[in-house]
Scaffold this motif. Structure first.
Motif, mmCIF file in Angstrom:
data_model
loop_
_atom_site.group_PDB
_atom_site.id
_atom_site.type_symbol
_atom_site.label_atom_id
_atom_site.label_comp_id
_atom_site.label_asym_id
_atom_site.label_seq_id
_atom_site.Cartn_x
_atom_site.Cartn_y
_atom_site.Cartn_z
ATOM 1 N N LEU A 270 83.519 48.869 6.750
ATOM 2 C CA LEU A 270 83.593 48.015 5.578
ATOM 3 C C LEU A 270 82.455 48.382 4.755
ATOM 4 O O LEU A 270 81.223 48.729 4.856
ATOM 5 C CB LEU A 270 83.342 46.435 5.837
ATOM 6 N N PRO A 271 82.870 48.447 3.432
ATOM 7 C CA PRO A 271 81.710 48.800 2.200
ATOM 8 C C PRO A 271 80.929 47.499 2.029
ATOM 9 O O PRO A 271 81.058 46.463 2.580
ATOM 10 C CB PRO A 271 82.559 49.138 1.013
ATOM 11 N N GLU A 272 79.866 47.719 1.432
ATOM 12 C CA GLU A 272 78.782 46.898 1.189
ATOM 13 C C GLU A 272 79.457 45.648 0.223
ATOM 14 O O GLU A 272 80.205 45.718 -0.430
ATOM 15 C CB GLU A 272 77.735 47.242 0.272
ATOM 16 N N PHE A 273 79.043 44.292 0.964
ATOM 17 C CA PHE A 273 79.846 43.219 0.228
ATOM 18 C C PHE A 273 79.339 43.077 -1.211
ATOM 19 O O PHE A 273 78.291 43.192 -1.511
ATOM 20 C CB PHE A 273 79.397 42.023 1.042
ATOM 21 N N ASP A 274 80.361 42.713 -1.947
ATOM 22 C CA ASP A 274 80.070 42.285 -3.528
ATOM 23 C C ASP A 274 79.559 40.718 -3.096
ATOM 24 O O ASP A 274 79.556 40.060 -2.215
ATOM 25 C CB ASP A 274 81.376 42.162 -4.304
ATOM 26 N N GLN A 275 78.613 40.230 -4.174
ATOM 27 C CA GLN A 275 78.185 39.188 -4.545
ATOM 28 C C GLN A 275 78.784 38.517 -5.964
ATOM 29 O O GLN A 275 78.812 39.290 -6.579
ATOM 30 C CB GLN A 275 76.973 39.036 -4.557
ATOM 31 N N ILE A 276 79.036 37.233 -5.722
ATOM 32 C CA ILE A 276 79.597 36.597 -6.823
ATOM 33 C C ILE A 276 78.944 35.255 -7.147
ATOM 34 O O ILE A 276 78.702 34.562 -5.827
ATOM 35 C CB ILE A 276 80.997 36.479 -6.987
ATOM 36 N N THR A 277 78.754 34.678 -7.918
ATOM 37 C CA THR A 277 77.944 33.294 -8.065
ATOM 38 C C THR A 277 79.449 32.227 -7.915
ATOM 39 O O THR A 277 80.307 32.595 -8.438
ATOM 40 C CB THR A 277 77.270 33.025 -9.395
ATOM 41 N N TYR A 278 79.010 31.052 -7.447
ATOM 42 C CA TYR A 278 79.974 30.030 -7.591
ATOM 43 C C TYR A 278 80.633 29.872 -8.807
ATOM 44 O O TYR A 278 81.745 29.863 -9.088
ATOM 45 C CB TYR A 278 79.343 28.811 -6.944
ATOM 46 N N GLN A 279 79.723 29.780 -9.868
ATOM 47 C CA GLN A 279 80.311 29.635 -11.145
ATOM 48 C C GLN A 279 81.081 30.841 -11.884
ATOM 49 O O GLN A 279 82.181 30.300 -12.219
ATOM 50 C CB GLN A 279 79.130 29.477 -12.349
ATOM 51 N N ASP A 280 80.822 31.864 -11.549
ATOM 52 C CA ASP A 280 81.669 32.794 -11.753
ATOM 53 C C ASP A 280 82.749 33.070 -10.996
ATOM 54 O O ASP A 280 83.847 33.300 -11.632
ATOM 55 C CB ASP A 280 80.909 34.117 -11.493
ATOM 56 N N ALA A 281 82.920 32.679 -9.758
ATOM 57 C CA ALA A 281 84.186 32.577 -9.039
ATOM 58 C C ALA A 281 85.040 31.618 -9.505
ATOM 59 O O ALA A 281 86.198 31.728 -9.706
ATOM 60 C CB ALA A 281 83.903 32.340 -7.390
ATOM 61 N N MET A 282 84.484 30.366 -9.906
ATOM 62 C CA MET A 282 85.448 29.163 -10.319
ATOM 63 C C MET A 282 85.898 29.893 -11.938
ATOM 64 O O MET A 282 87.183 29.318 -11.938
ATOM 65 C CB MET A 282 84.551 27.939 -10.538
ATOM 66 N N ASP A 283 84.989 30.199 -12.609
ATOM 67 C CA ASP A 283 85.470 30.476 -13.908
ATOM 68 C C ASP A 283 86.465 31.871 -14.043
ATOM 69 O O ASP A 283 87.688 31.649 -14.531
ATOM 70 C CB ASP A 283 84.261 31.462 -14.901
ATOM 71 N N ARG A 284 86.317 32.833 -13.144
ATOM 72 C CA ARG A 284 87.319 33.946 -13.267
ATOM 73 C C ARG A 284 88.602 33.968 -12.221
ATOM 74 O O ARG A 284 89.658 34.401 -12.417
ATOM 75 C CB ARG A 284 86.603 35.397 -12.529
ATOM 76 N N PHE A 285 88.341 33.176 -10.914
ATOM 77 C CA PHE A 285 89.355 32.833 -10.085
ATOM 78 C C PHE A 285 89.776 31.342 -9.873
ATOM 79 O O PHE A 285 90.942 31.326 -9.229
ATOM 80 C CB PHE A 285 88.981 33.618 -8.665
ATOM 81 N N GLY A 286 89.079 30.431 -10.308
ATOM 82 C CA GLY A 286 89.510 29.133 -10.237
ATOM 83 C C GLY A 286 89.418 28.367 -8.796
ATOM 84 O O GLY A 286 89.942 27.555 -8.247
ATOM 85 N N TRP A 426 90.520 44.882 3.033
ATOM 86 C CA TRP A 426 89.597 44.234 3.397
ATOM 87 C C TRP A 426 88.431 43.994 2.436
ATOM 88 O O TRP A 426 87.751 44.674 2.327
ATOM 89 C CB TRP A 426 88.964 44.730 4.654
ATOM 90 N N ASN A 427 88.821 42.790 1.652
ATOM 91 C CA ASN A 427 87.726 42.470 0.541
ATOM 92 C C ASN A 427 86.838 41.447 0.972
ATOM 93 O O ASN A 427 87.278 40.250 0.835
ATOM 94 C CB ASN A 427 88.437 42.207 -0.801
ATOM 95 N N PHE A 428 85.682 41.910 1.412
ATOM 96 C CA PHE A 428 84.614 40.760 1.757
ATOM 97 C C PHE A 428 83.735 40.694 0.562
ATOM 98 O O PHE A 428 83.406 41.669 -0.379
ATOM 99 C CB PHE A 428 83.785 41.335 2.885
ATOM 100 N N LEU A 429 83.209 39.291 0.255
ATOM 101 C CA LEU A 429 82.031 39.009 -0.694
ATOM 102 C C LEU A 429 81.410 38.020 -0.269
ATOM 103 O O LEU A 429 81.943 37.148 0.366
ATOM 104 C CB LEU A 429 83.024 38.973 -1.881
ATOM 105 N N TRP A 430 80.182 37.936 -0.830
ATOM 106 C CA TRP A 430 79.288 36.638 -0.525
ATOM 107 C C TRP A 430 79.381 35.735 -1.962
ATOM 108 O O TRP A 430 79.528 36.556 -3.209
ATOM 109 C CB TRP A 430 77.885 36.927 -0.739
ATOM 110 N N VAL A 431 79.949 34.474 -1.798
ATOM 111 C CA VAL A 431 79.821 33.478 -2.882
ATOM 112 C C VAL A 431 78.374 32.949 -2.855
ATOM 113 O O VAL A 431 77.880 32.534 -1.834
ATOM 114 C CB VAL A 431 80.823 32.478 -2.652
ATOM 115 N N VAL A 432 77.723 32.912 -3.789
ATOM 116 C CA VAL A 432 76.276 32.489 -3.938
ATOM 117 C C VAL A 432 76.043 31.489 -4.871
ATOM 118 O O VAL A 432 76.973 31.247 -5.722
ATOM 119 C CB VAL A 432 75.192 33.791 -3.988
ATOM 120 N N ASP A 433 74.824 30.765 -5.103
ATOM 121 C CA ASP A 433 74.334 30.176 -6.039
ATOM 122 C C ASP A 433 75.418 28.773 -6.216
ATOM 123 O O ASP A 433 75.719 28.400 -7.342
ATOM 124 C CB ASP A 433 74.370 30.690 -7.537
ATOM 125 N N PHE A 434 75.570 28.190 -4.914
ATOM 126 C CA PHE A 434 76.461 26.929 -5.258
ATOM 127 C C PHE A 434 75.753 25.732 -5.796
ATOM 128 O O PHE A 434 74.252 25.730 -5.808
ATOM 129 C CB PHE A 434 76.760 26.431 -3.591
#
Length: 598
Positions: A270-286, A426-434
RNA sequence: GGGGCGGUAGCUCAAUUGGUUAGAGUUCCGGACUGUCUAUCCGGUGGUUGCGGGUUCGAGUCCCGUCCGCCUCGCCA
């Protein structure tokens, strides 16, 4: 004859000539004539072809072989022989065993499920009722083995990193917040109840206070809520906690585990996991667990739509936190028929939205659907969405939370309909800043988004400690130190840096509207512990069942559990839950209020 | 608690608009066949159509209720 010299998956060409003894189930029977019968013998390790041949063995064995039924349990003695034409389906396919002795160890009745029949899998109801037959299927054997390997990999990896495996109680106390508890009445203390743990959360934190430093447990958790395809009332967590760490260090260790696991089980790097903030995840992916194997991102077009006269848009924008968002579906015009997009309107109504306004891009402008309403902003819409001729544009207009949720769910449905999901990824990511807290309309109060022991992010601590309980906007905006691990749009782990200071924990209870008396009554053990020198700590819990689902490619959690429960919480095999004797209830000081209907 | 799909032979499924004796594959039972690969071929057994009511000359099919399974919304700190 009840022991064996080899398993049914073991024999190879180099064993030719050896006399062996095998045991197992009759997987298949091929009766070539009254003097020549082939039997596929199966056990956990594989399948070996047996030959009953009167010419070769000079015995009367074939008639006996004819009496064998599928799934009879047998033991045989015979000689290994190389085959002219190897069967490539089995690892043992280069050889067969010429049987000289046969013993039937156990007969079978006509089974409702035939493990060798891969085409006609019986209904899940029958599979669950006769689970012992279902578990014999090679596919289920593979899943059981994979699950074992995942557990072992977890123990090995965390042992390598200094984690101690420590058990915590299954009979514990009910604490407020969270899911509905399973309760167990106490016999010794009339009227008192244990609760089964929803997770070992508080125990593992207290283990940190107890100096365990690094803790691991593969533990059963219980939540009395309605199950789903990926959710059981009783499930298993790989539960971890570490002392003297920050978020970065926890994520590194846990990411390392996932990477080791995927490498060990699937041979995937697996490649290094991306990180995305909660707000970003909600804005871009709902959604807070985005599937990034496909694009279809949500784009905010509120400012553009505000200039139109389209009532659906203007009314939505008139609501508090009203938004208009859009998804551009490449090539949608050809595939998404009127019938399908009408279905989308119905689909989003499940999530509280009114419908899905649609339009298409053609000849560099917008046509069909709501085109005439958005004509003045057509060029700007097309530019912002990066749309091209042949694309379909889907809108969501409502409050932020409704529009986002509806479009987020729609995004995933469209991806499936348009076949946009690359199953090999296999797309892994961390969702942070909840956010720390979530407002609940029904009860008019805040709830902890993760759980009430999650620490505020470092940079938020001062603001958090000074927060006025009446400042709802302020409370809603506080960011926590929580994180989720997401794989292909599914949450496979979640955790946080915990609160290790008594005053911070008390402040959380205050903002949650839990009085000091109640906090003392229900959480005194935790507050006490935090008052006697608690190290900074944090951790995570992985969903073992979901990890195994991904690693075995099933979308049904029941497939990865040996003895799962149905959607109504029943074990169809042993018929739990069930009635008990009145004496048992009396002893437990319990009386049922259920109507005696069944 | 709400919405949706399903329940017909041991198992997987079919049965036209409500219409003759509810069919097929497979399992099972019997038979043929010495190199099969979930063998093949021939014959046979096997049904409370989930359960309880109702409508009808007639119900697997329509209506009401109920149970079970699955998907899903709510729920799942």
């Amino acid at each position: 004859m009840r022991t064996r010299s080899h398993t049914a998956g073991q024999l190879r060409e180099e064993n030719t000539g050896e006399t062996v003894q095998l045991c197992g189930w009759v997987h298949a029977r091929r009766e070539q004539s009254s003097d020549l019968v082939f039997i596929d013998l199966r056990d956990r390790y594989g399948i070996t072809q047996l030959v009953f041949d009167s010419e070769d063995s000079g015995s009367a064995l074939p008639p006996k072989a004819k009496e064998l039924h599928l799934e009879d349990v047998i033991a045989i003695r015979g000689q290994v022989r190389a085959r002219d034409k190897a069967n490539t389906r089995f690892e043992t396919g280069a050889v067969e065993v010429v049987v000289t002795e046969l013993q039937v160890l156990s007969r079978t009745a006509n089974p409702p499920l035939i493990p060798s029949d891969e085409k006609n899998l019986p209904s899940e109801e029958i599979r669950l009722k006769h689970r012992y037959l279902d578990l014999r299927r090679p596919k289920m054997q593979h899943i059981l083995r994979t699950r074992h390997r995942v557990s072992k990999c977890a123990r090995d990896y965390f042992d390598d990193h200094g984690f101690l495996e420590i058990e915590t109680p299954n009979l514990t106390r009910s604490t407020p917040e969270g899911a509905r508890d399973f309760l167990v009445p106490s016999r010794n203390q009339a009227g008192m109840w244990y609760a089964l743990p929803q997770s070992p959360q508080l125990f593992k934190q207290i283990l940190m206070v107890g100096g365990a430093d690094r803790y691991l447990q593969i533990c059963r958790c219980f939540r009395d809520e309605d199950p789903r395809a990926d959710r059981q009332v009783e499930f298993t967590q790989i539960d971890c906690e570490m002392s003297f760490v920050d978020r970065k260090e926890v994520l590194a260790i846990m990411e390392g585990f996932a990477r080791t696991l995927w490498n060990e089980i699937l041979g995937v790097d697996l490649p290094e996991f991306d990180q995305i903030t909660y707000q970003d995840a909600m804005d871009r992916f709902g959604i807070d667990r985005p599937d990034t194997r496909f694009a279809l991102e949500l784009v905010d077009v509120s400012d553009l739509c505000a200039t139109t006269d389209f009532k659906v848009f203007t009314e939505a924008l008139g609501k508090p936190r009203g938004v208009v968002k859009a998804i551009c579906v490449p090539g949608g015009a050809a595939k998404l028929t009127r019938k399908i997009t009408d279905g989308y309107s119905k689909f989003v109504q499940n999530f509280g939205a009114g419908g899905v306004p649609v339009t298409k891009v053609a000849n560099g402008t917008l046509e069909a659907g709501i085109a005439k309403f958005v004509e003045p902003i057509a060029a700007q819409l097309i530019e912002r969405l990066g749309a091209q001729d042949g694309d379909t544009i889907l809108f969501g207009a409502d409050t932020y939370s409704v529009a986002t949720k509806a479009l987020g769910e729609l995004r995933q449905k469209v991806a499936r309909d348009m076949d946009l999901i690359d199953e090999s990824k296999w797309n892994f990511l961390w969702v942070v800043d909840f956010p720390m807290f979530e407002w609940d309309e029904e009860t008019s109060r805040f709830y902890a988004m993760h759980h009430p022991f999650t620490a505020p992010a470092d940079h938020e601590l001062e603001r958090f400690m000074g927060m006025d309980p009446s400042d709802t906007e302020g409370i809603e905006s506080i960011v926590s130190d929580g994180y989720d691990m997401v794989c292909n749009g599914s949450e496979i782990g979640g955790g946080s840096i915990r609160i290790h200071q008594q005053d911070v924990q008390k402040k959380v209870f205050q903002l949650l509207g839990i009085s000091e008396e109640e906090a003392k009554l229900k959480f005194s053990f935790l507050l006490d512990a935090l008052g006697f020198g608690a190290p900074p700590h944090g951790g995570i819990a992985f969903g073992l069942d979901r990890l195994v689902m991904h690693l075995t490619g099933t979308d049904n959690i029941r497939d990865v559990i040996a003895f799962p429960k149905s959607l109504s919480g029943a074990d169809l095999m042993c018929e739990a839950p069930n009635v008990v004797d009145d004496e048992q209830l009396t002893e437990l000081h319990v009386k049922s209020t259920a109507k005696p209907s069944r």
